[in-house]
Design an enzyme around this catalytic site. Structure first.
Site, short mmCIF file in Angstrom:
data_model
loop_
_atom_site.label_atom_id
_atom_site.label_comp_id
_atom_site.label_asym_id
_atom_site.label_seq_id
_atom_site.Cartn_x
_atom_site.Cartn_y
_atom_site.Cartn_z
N ASP A 38 58.16 31.45 50.60
CA ASP A 38 57.90 30.02 50.75
C ASP A 38 56.61 29.70 49.99
O ASP A 38 55.56 30.27 50.31
CB ASP A 38 57.75 29.71 52.25
N GLU A 88 33.41 45.31 39.36
CA GLU A 88 34.11 46.39 40.04
C GLU A 88 35.40 46.71 39.27
O GLU A 88 36.22 47.47 39.75
CB GLU A 88 34.39 46.04 41.50
N CYS A 120 32.72 43.13 45.48
CA CYS A 120 32.46 41.72 45.10
C CYS A 120 31.01 41.31 45.35
O CYS A 120 30.62 40.20 44.98
CB CYS A 120 33.40 40.79 45.86
N SER A 210 39.99 43.97 55.92
CA SER A 210 39.04 43.32 54.98
C SER A 210 38.69 41.92 55.46
O SER A 210 37.54 41.48 55.33
CB SER A 210 39.60 43.29 53.55
N HIS A 242 32.07 33.56 49.37
CA HIS A 242 32.87 34.41 48.47
C HIS A 242 34.34 34.08 48.73
O HIS A 242 34.76 33.98 49.88
CB HIS A 242 32.57 35.88 48.78
N SER A 317 33.47 44.32 49.78
CA SER A 317 34.13 45.27 50.67
C SER A 317 33.43 46.62 50.60
O SER A 317 32.85 47.00 49.60
CB SER A 317 35.59 45.45 50.26
#
Ligand code: COA
Length: 397
Positions: A38, A88, A120, A210, A242, A317
Site C-alpha cells: 500500500d 559511513e 549517522c 534502531s 536526524h 546507530s
C-alpha cells in the site's frame, strides 16, 4: 579580542552550507506498486515520497565534492586548514574519502584531511571537532563534508528508506549562519541496532531496535543537555531531528514532548522533512540536510529571524546521540524561499523500478576491486571514471 570573540568566549559555528544529491530518483509510489505494498505505508507510515539513487559513476566522494564545490564557490578557500569527511559509506578502509575531494577541488596542499565515522552521527562528530579547531585558532576555517549513500537489500524493510546526499559546511569564527552554543547534550550506549561488517556493501539492521535506541538517545541526550544548563524547549524556535525517514522525526518530537511534559507539535518543529522526504536517508548528512531545509523553507510560512535559537538531534546507530543548539545568524534569512535545494531535487533523472533494481543488483555483484571503466551517466560535475588495481580515479567535467 580576536575576531569572533565575545564575553561568552569565541563565537564558532556554521558559516555557510550546501546540499547535493545523486543523479537518479526513484518514486516510492512506483516502488510500492511494484512490491504490492500500500503506497500509504511509504508516504504516510514512513513519511517518504522519493529516494535519491546514485548513478554507477557516483558515490559519497562525488556527491560530497559537488556540495563542497558549490559552497567554496561562494566562500573561497582562504584560511581553510582542514577537511573532515564524515561518512559511513566510505569507499576505502584506509584512505580518507576527503583526499579525492581535496584533489578534485584543487585545495591547497598545506591542509590536513581525515575521515570521521560513527554511523549517522559522523557529521556531528566532524562538526564538533571542527568547532574545537576553530576555537583554538579563530583565524582558521574547517571544511566539513557529510556524505552518504544509504543502501539496503532489495525487498528488505529498509529498502524504501534508501537515499543519497551530502552537506558541505564551512566552520568558522563569527559564523553568518548558525553560531553553536558551547553546551550540548551527549549520550552513548553500545547497541547492535545497525552495523556493516567489513566487506559488506549493505548494512545489517535490527529496525525495531534502531527505532527504540534512537528514541532513548533523544531522551537521554536532552536530559544531559538540560543538566548542563542548556536552553529550555520554550527558547527553541525549531527542533530538527536526524531523519532516516520522515516519521522518525515525528516520533522523536513526540518522545521529547513526553520528556519535557509539553506538546511540541507545531509549525516548523519537524522542518526539514520537505527535503529529506524527497532525498531519502543521507545518513551522516541527514540532520544537516534538515537544517538546510529549515533555512530554505522556514517555519511554516515564516522565515527564521536573526537571533532565533534552534536545536537539533543527531543520532548514529551503534550508538551515539547528541542534542545541539545554536543561534541563527544574519545569513539565514537570505536563504529563505530561495528554492535552491528543491530545484536540485527536481533536476534528478527519474529511474523506473526495473532499471533501479537492475542497477542495485549490478552494484552488489561487482566487487570493489574489479578493474573497470565507468561510462558517464551522472550529470554531476564529478564522477568515478575508473577502478584499476583497486585504486579509484575520479574526474571533473
Ligand atoms: N498506511 C499507513 N501507514 C502504514 C501502513 C498503511 N497501509 N502500513 C504500515 N503503516 C505504518 C505502520 O503503522 C508504521 O507506523 P508507526 O511506526 O507509526 O507504527 C510504519 O508504517 C512502518 O511500518 P512497519 O510495519 O513498522 O515497517 P517495517 O517493518 O517495514 O520497517 C523500519 C520500518 C523503520 C524498521 C525499516 O524501514 C528499517 O529497518 N529502516 C532502516 C533502519 C532505520 O532507518 N532505523 C531508524 C533509526 S536509525
Amino acid at each position: 579580542m580576536p575576531r569572533g570573540a565575545s564575553e561568552r568566549g569565541i563565537s564558532v559555528g556554521i558559516h555557510d552550507l550546501e546540499v547535493a544529491t545523486s543523479h537518479f530518483v526513484v518514486s516510492l509510489s512506483e516502488l510500492a506498486e511494484h512490491n504490492g505494498t500500500d503506497p500509504a505505508k511509504y508516504l504516510i507510515g514512513l513519511g517518504q515520497r522519493e529516494m535519491s539513487f546514485p548513478a554507477p559513476d557516483e558515490d559519497a566522494v562525488t556527491i560530497g565534492a559537488e556540495a563542497a564545490a558549490e559552497l567554496l564557490a561562494r566562500t573561497g578557500v582562504e584560511g581553510i586548514t582542514t577537511l573532515l569527511f564524515a561518512t559511513e559509506s566510505g569507499i576505502d578502509q584506509s584512505k580518507a574519502a576527503g583526499l579525492w575531494v581535496h584533489r578534485l577541488l584543487g585545495l591547497p596542499a598545506s591542509m590536513r584531511v581525515a575521515e570521521v565515522k560513527q554511523a549517522c552521527y559522523g557529521g556531528t562528530a566532524a562538526l564538533q571537532a571542527a568547532a574545537g579547531m576553530v576555537a583554538r585558532a579563530p583565524q582558521e576555517r574547517v571544511l566539513v563534508i557529510a556524505s552518504d549513500v544509504a543502501r539496503y537489500a532489495l525487498d528488505s524493510p529498509g529498502e524504501p528508506t534508501q537515499g543519497a546526499g551530502a552537506v558541505a559546511m564551512l566552520v568558522s569564527a563569527a559564523p553568518a549562519l548558525v553560531e553553536l552554543d558551547p553546551v550540548s547534550g551527549r549520550f552513548t550506549a553500545e547497541v547492535d541496532d545497525f552495523w556493516r561488517p567489513n566487506g559488506m556493501l549493505e548494512a545489517l539492521v535490527d529496525g525495531e531496535l534502531s527505532v527504540a535506541a534512537y528514541l532513548d538517545g533523544v531522551e537521554s541526550s536532552w536530559l544531559d543537555l538540560a543538566a548542563r544548563g542548556g536552553p529550555s524547549v520554550e527558547r527553541l524556535a525549531a527542533i530538527l531531528f536526524h531523519q532516516p525517514f520522515g516519521k522518525m522525526a515525528q516520533k522523536g518530537l513526540r518522545r521529547l514532548s513526553s520528556v519535557v511534559g509539553r506538546d511540541l507539535d507545531g509549525a516548523g518543529n519537524t522542518a526539514g522533512e520537505a527535503i529529506n522526504s524527497r532525498m531519502g536517508n543521507s545518513y551522516a548528512a541527514s540532520v544537516y540536510a534538515a537544517l538546510a531545509g529549515l533555512l530554505e523553507y522556514g517555519l511554516g510560512e515564516e522565515p527564521l529571524s536573526t537571533g532565533d535559537r534552534i536545536g537539533w538531534f543527531s543520532y548514529g546507530s551503534g550508538s551515539v546521540s547528541e542534542f545541539l543548539t545554536g543561534t541563527v545568524g544574519p545569513a539565514a534569512t537570505t536563504r529563505s524561499g530561495s528554492g535552491g535545494i528543491a530545484a536540485k531535487l527536481d533536476a534528478r533523472a527519474a529511474l523506473g523500478v526495473p532499471e533501479y533494481r537492475a542497477l542495485h543488483t549490478a552494484r552488489g555483484e561487482t566487487p570493489e576491486v574489479t578493474d573497470r571503466l565507468l561510462p558517464r551517466t551522472t550529470r554531476g560535475r564529478f564522477r568515478l571514471a575508473e577502478v584499476r588495481g583497486g585504486a579509484r580515479r575520479y574526474e571533473g567535467v
